[in-house]
Scaffold this motif. Structure first.
Motif, PDB file in Angstrom:
ATOM      1  N   GLY A  10       8.102  25.281  82.654  1.00 47.26           N
ATOM      2  CA  GLY A  10       7.824  23.932  82.167  1.00 47.26           C
ATOM      3  C   GLY A  10       7.089  23.952  80.846  1.00 47.26           C
ATOM      4  N   GLY A  14      11.945  24.300  78.490  1.00 46.12           N
ATOM      5  CA  GLY A  14      12.427  23.760  79.753  1.00 46.12           C
ATOM      6  C   GLY A  14      12.344  22.239  79.783  1.00 46.12           C
ATOM      7  N   ARG A  42      -2.635  25.017  76.085  1.00 45.51           N
ATOM      8  CA  ARG A  42      -2.255  26.066  75.134  1.00 45.51           C
ATOM      9  C   ARG A  42      -2.172  25.501  73.728  1.00 45.51           C
ATOM     10  N   ARG A  44      -0.603  26.072  70.131  1.00 38.95           N
ATOM     11  CA  ARG A  44       0.451  26.809  69.423  1.00 38.95           C
ATOM     12  C   ARG A  44       0.708  26.153  68.072  1.00 38.95           C
ATOM     13  N   CYS A 157      13.766  29.406  81.121  1.00 35.86           N
ATOM     14  CA  CYS A 157      12.914  28.913  80.023  1.00 35.86           C
ATOM     15  C   CYS A 157      11.475  29.342  80.285  1.00 35.86           C
ATOM     16  N   GLY A 159       9.487  31.828  79.184  1.00 39.11           N
ATOM     17  CA  GLY A 159       8.644  32.549  78.231  1.00 39.11           C
ATOM     18  C   GLY A 159       8.784  34.064  78.336  1.00 39.11           C
ATOM     19  N   GLY A 162       8.080  35.770  81.772  1.00 33.17           N
ATOM     20  CA  GLY A 162       8.737  35.185  82.942  1.00 33.17           C
ATOM     21  C   GLY A 162       9.634  36.155  83.694  1.00 33.17           C
TER      22      GLY A 162
HETATM   23  N1  APR Z   1       7.992  30.734  87.357  1.00 32.57           N
HETATM   24  C1  APR Z   1       7.837  29.505  86.807  1.00 32.57           C
HETATM   25  N2  APR Z   1       7.366  29.316  85.560  1.00 32.57           N
HETATM   26  C2  APR Z   1       7.060  30.381  84.836  1.00 32.57           C
HETATM   27  C3  APR Z   1       7.220  31.694  85.337  1.00 32.57           C
HETATM   28  C4  APR Z   1       7.697  31.848  86.648  1.00 32.57           C
HETATM   29  N3  APR Z   1       7.856  33.059  87.190  1.00 32.57           N
HETATM   30  N4  APR Z   1       6.828  32.569  84.378  1.00 32.57           N
HETATM   31  C5  APR Z   1       6.443  31.828  83.325  1.00 32.57           C
HETATM   32  N5  APR Z   1       6.572  30.510  83.594  1.00 32.57           N
HETATM   33  C6  APR Z   1       6.228  29.385  82.717  1.00 32.57           C
HETATM   34  C7  APR Z   1       4.952  29.597  81.898  1.00 32.57           C
HETATM   35  O1  APR Z   1       3.796  29.299  82.660  1.00 32.57           O
HETATM   36  C8  APR Z   1       5.172  28.633  80.745  1.00 32.57           C
HETATM   37  O2  APR Z   1       4.599  27.363  80.989  1.00 32.57           O
HETATM   38  O3  APR Z   1       7.226  29.206  81.741  1.00 32.57           O
HETATM   39  C9  APR Z   1       6.678  28.493  80.633  1.00 32.57           C
HETATM   40  C10 APR Z   1       7.226  29.077  79.343  1.00 32.57           C
HETATM   41  O4  APR Z   1       6.717  28.352  78.255  1.00 32.57           O
HETATM   42  P1  APR Z   1       6.456  29.001  76.816  1.00 32.57           P
HETATM   43  O5  APR Z   1       5.889  30.361  76.964  1.00 32.57           O
HETATM   44  O6  APR Z   1       5.723  27.995  76.017  1.00 32.57           O
HETATM   45  O7  APR Z   1       7.943  29.224  76.236  1.00 32.57           O
HETATM   46  P2  APR Z   1       9.036  28.171  75.689  1.00 32.57           P
HETATM   47  O8  APR Z   1       9.083  26.941  76.537  1.00 32.57           O
HETATM   48  O9  APR Z   1      10.278  28.950  75.474  1.00 32.57           O
HETATM   49  O10 APR Z   1       8.436  27.667  74.328  1.00 32.57           O
HETATM   50  C11 APR Z   1       8.711  28.235  73.089  1.00 32.57           C
HETATM   51  O11 APR Z   1       7.540  28.310  70.986  1.00 32.57           O
HETATM   52  O12 APR Z   1       5.726  28.221  69.540  1.00 32.57           O
HETATM   53  C12 APR Z   1       6.456  29.014  70.389  1.00 32.57           C
HETATM   54  O13 APR Z   1       5.708  30.776  71.761  1.00 32.57           O
HETATM   55  C13 APR Z   1       5.592  29.457  71.486  1.00 32.57           C
HETATM   56  O14 APR Z   1       5.408  28.393  73.591  1.00 32.57           O
HETATM   57  C14 APR Z   1       6.118  28.510  72.549  1.00 32.57           C
HETATM   58  C15 APR Z   1       7.528  28.689  72.337  1.00 32.57           C
END
Ligand code: APR
Ligand code: PHB
Length: 389
Positions: A10, A14, A42, A44, A157, A159, A162
Motif C-alpha cells: 500500500g 499499489g 515516510r 520521500r 507493489c 517495494g 517485499g
Molecule cells: N506484504 C504487504 N505489504 C508489503 C510487504 C508484504 N510482504 N512488503 C512490503 N510491503 C509494503 C511496504 O510496507 C510499503 O508500504 O509495500 C509498500 C511498498 O511501498 P514503497 O516502498 O513506497 O514502494 P512503491 O509503492 O513502489 O513506491 C515507489 O518511489 O520515491 C520512490 O522509493 C520511493 O516509495 C517510493 C517509490
C-alpha cells in the motif's frame, strides 16, 4: 475472499494502481504489511513528472496537488561557486510539480477510503501462490486469522524488501545492481526555501541539494559517508556543512532552523528482469531502485503503473492479453533509460572516495559542457521532466 486484482503493498504504486482500476470499474484488494500511519510517516522525494500529474488526475486525486503543489520551470546547477539554470520550459515546453510523496500518498488513501476500496493493514506472512497458473492467490494472516485472497492477477507493489520479486524463481530472474560509495544525509525544516527552484550543487566537499515541500518547509541534503549515523550530526553542523557546499549567494540567504526529521539514505541502482512471472506483475521499487539524484523513484513507479493499468484495462474490456504480455518489455525499456539518467546525474554531482585528479577534471568538464551546450541542456531537461510513456 475474491477480487479481480490483488495488490501487494500500500505504497504509492499499489494505491495509484488501485484508484485507476477503481475508476475503470475493476475491483482490487490492497494488502499492506504496515499501519497506514507508518506508511504516511515516510519522507520521500517530492518532484512529480507531468506523466504522474496526469495519472493522478486520471485517478481523480489531483485536486489538492493542483492547489498546493508548485510548478517549476527549471532547476539550478552549481559548481565551483557558480550557478547556471536548466530551463525545462524552454527546452521541452514542460515543467515539473513539486508536491511531497507523503501528501500524494495521503490523497490516494483518502480516495481509496472514499471509494470503499478494501485495504488490509498490518498483514503478516503474505505469500504469492500459483502465480504461473490462471488461478493465482495470496495467503496471509490478518488480525490473527489466516486468509486466502483469490484473484485473476497479482500486482507486486511491495517495494524493494517485499515478497513479490523474491517469489519469482531465482533461475528465472536477472538482477543488476550498483551500490554507490556514499549516502545522503537529509533534513526537513520549517523554514522558507533558500531559492524558488531546486539547487543541485557539486562541491569539492561533496554534493548538496536544496529542495522544498512548500514556501515554509524546506528539504536539504548533503552527501555523507554511507555508514555515517544521523546522530553524529547536530543541526548546526549540518547547516554549516551545507553552507560550505552551495554558492555564496545562496549560503548568505539560507534561513536555518531546527530539523523536523533527519535521516541518511543509501544510494543504489537496481533492476530486476523480467517484471512479470505468470499472472504476477512487479511495479515500482519492487522491481527497480534509482539513486535519488533527479527524483525518479516515484516517477518510474508511476510509469510502471501506467503500463500495467493499460494492460489490465484492455484485458477486462475484451479479454485481450497483449498489453499484459508486453508489460515487462515496455516498462523495462523506460526503466533502463531512467536508470541511465539517475546514474549519469549521480556521477556528475558527487565526489567519489577513489576519484583521481583526472576523474575530477572530467566531471568539471562535463559540468562546463552542460553549462555551455543548449543541446546537452535539452537532453538533461527531457529526462528531468520525464520521458514520454
Ligand atoms: N506484504 C504487504 N505489504 C508489503 C510487504 C508484504 N510482504 N512488503 C512490503 N510491503 C509494503 C511496504 O510496507 C510499503 O508500504 O509495500 C509498500 C511498498 O511501498 P514503497 O516502498 O513506497 O514502494 P512503491 O509503492 O513502489 O513506491 C515507489 O518511489 O520515491 C520512490 O522509493 C520511493 O516509495 C517510493 C517509490
Ligand atoms: C526532495 O525534495 O526530497 C528531492 C528533490 C529532488 C531530488 C531528490 C530529492 O533529486
Amino acid at each position: 475472499m475474491r477480487t479481480q486484482v490483488a495488490i501487494v503493498g500500500g505504497g504509492p504504486s499499489g494505491l495509484l494502481l488501485g484508484q485507476l482500476l477503481h475508476k475503470q470499474g475493476i475491483d482490487s484488494v490492497v494488502i499492506e504489511r504496515r499501519s497506514q500511519a507508518h506508511v504516511l510517516g515516510r519522507i520521500r522525494a517530492g518532484v512529480l513528472e507531468q506523466g504522474l500529474v496526469g495519472l493522478l488526475h486520471q485517478a481523480g486525486v489531483g485536486n489538492r496537488m493542483e492547489n498546493e503543489g508548485f510548478l517549476h520551470d527549471g532547476t539550478m546547477i552549481a559548481h565551483e561557486g557558480q550557478m547556471f539554470r536548466i530551463d525545462f520550459a524552454e527546452h521541452t515546453g514542460k515543467s515539473v510539480m513539486v508536491y511531497g510523496q507523503t501528501e500524494l500518498t495521503r490523497d490516494l488513501y483518502a480516495a481509496r477510503d472514499a471509494s470503499e476500496g478494501k485495504t488490509l493493514f498490518e498483514v503478516e506472512d503474505a505469500a504469492i501462490r500459483d502465480a504461473e497458473t490462471e488461478k493465482p492467490y495470496l495467503t496471509l494472516t490478518h488480525q490473527g486469522k489466516a486468509m486466502r485472497i483469490d484473484c485473476d492477477f497479482i500486482a507486486g507493489c511491495d517495494g524493494y524488501h517485499g515478497i513479490s520479486r523474491k517469489s519469482i524463481p531465482a533461475d528465472k530472474r536477472h538482477e543488476y545492481e550498483k551500490v554507490y560509495p556514499f549516502g545522503w544525509l537529509g533534513i526537513l525544516s520549517a523554514t522558507p526555501p533558500v531559492n524558488d527552484e531546486l539547487i543541485y550543487a557539486n562541491s569539492e566537499r561533496g554534493f548538496a541539494l536544496c529542495s522544498m515541500r512548500n514556501d515554509q518547509l524546506s528539504r536539504y541534503y548533503i552527501q555523507c559517508d554511507a555508514l555515517d549515523d544521523p546522530d553524529n550530526w547536530n543541526d548546526d553542523d549540518f547547516w554549516d556543512e551545507l553552507r560550505r557546499r552551495i554558492p555564496e549567494e545562496a549560503a548568505d540567504t539560507l534561513v536555518t532552523g531546527p530539523s523536523i526529521e533527519k535521516s541518511i539514505a543509501p544510494l543504489r541502482s537496481f533492476v530486476t528482469e523480467p517484471m512479470r512471472w505468470g499472472r504476477m506483475f512487479l511495479c515500482g521499487d519492487a522491481a527497480h531502485i534509482v539513486p535519488p539524484t533527479g527524483a525518479k523513484g516515484l516517477n518510474t513507479a508511476a510509469s510502471d503503473v501506467h503500463y500495467l493499468f493499460e494492460g489490465l484495462r484492455d484485458f477486462y474490456a475484451s479479454g485481450d492479453m497483449q498489453g499484459l504480455d508486453q508489460y515487462s518489455g515496455r516498462a523495462l525499456d523506460r526503466v533502463w533509460k531512467t536508470e541511465r539518467f539517475s546514474w549519469w546525474f549521480s556521477n556528475l554531482m558527487h565526489r567519489y572516495p577513489d576519484q583521481s585528479a583526472f576523474d575530477q577534471k572530467m566531471q568539471l568538464a562535463e559540468l562546463a559542457f552542460l553549462r555551455d551546450s543548449p543541446e546537452a541542456q535539452a537532453a538533461m531537461a527531457r529526462s528531468y521532466v520525464g520521458l514520454p510513456y
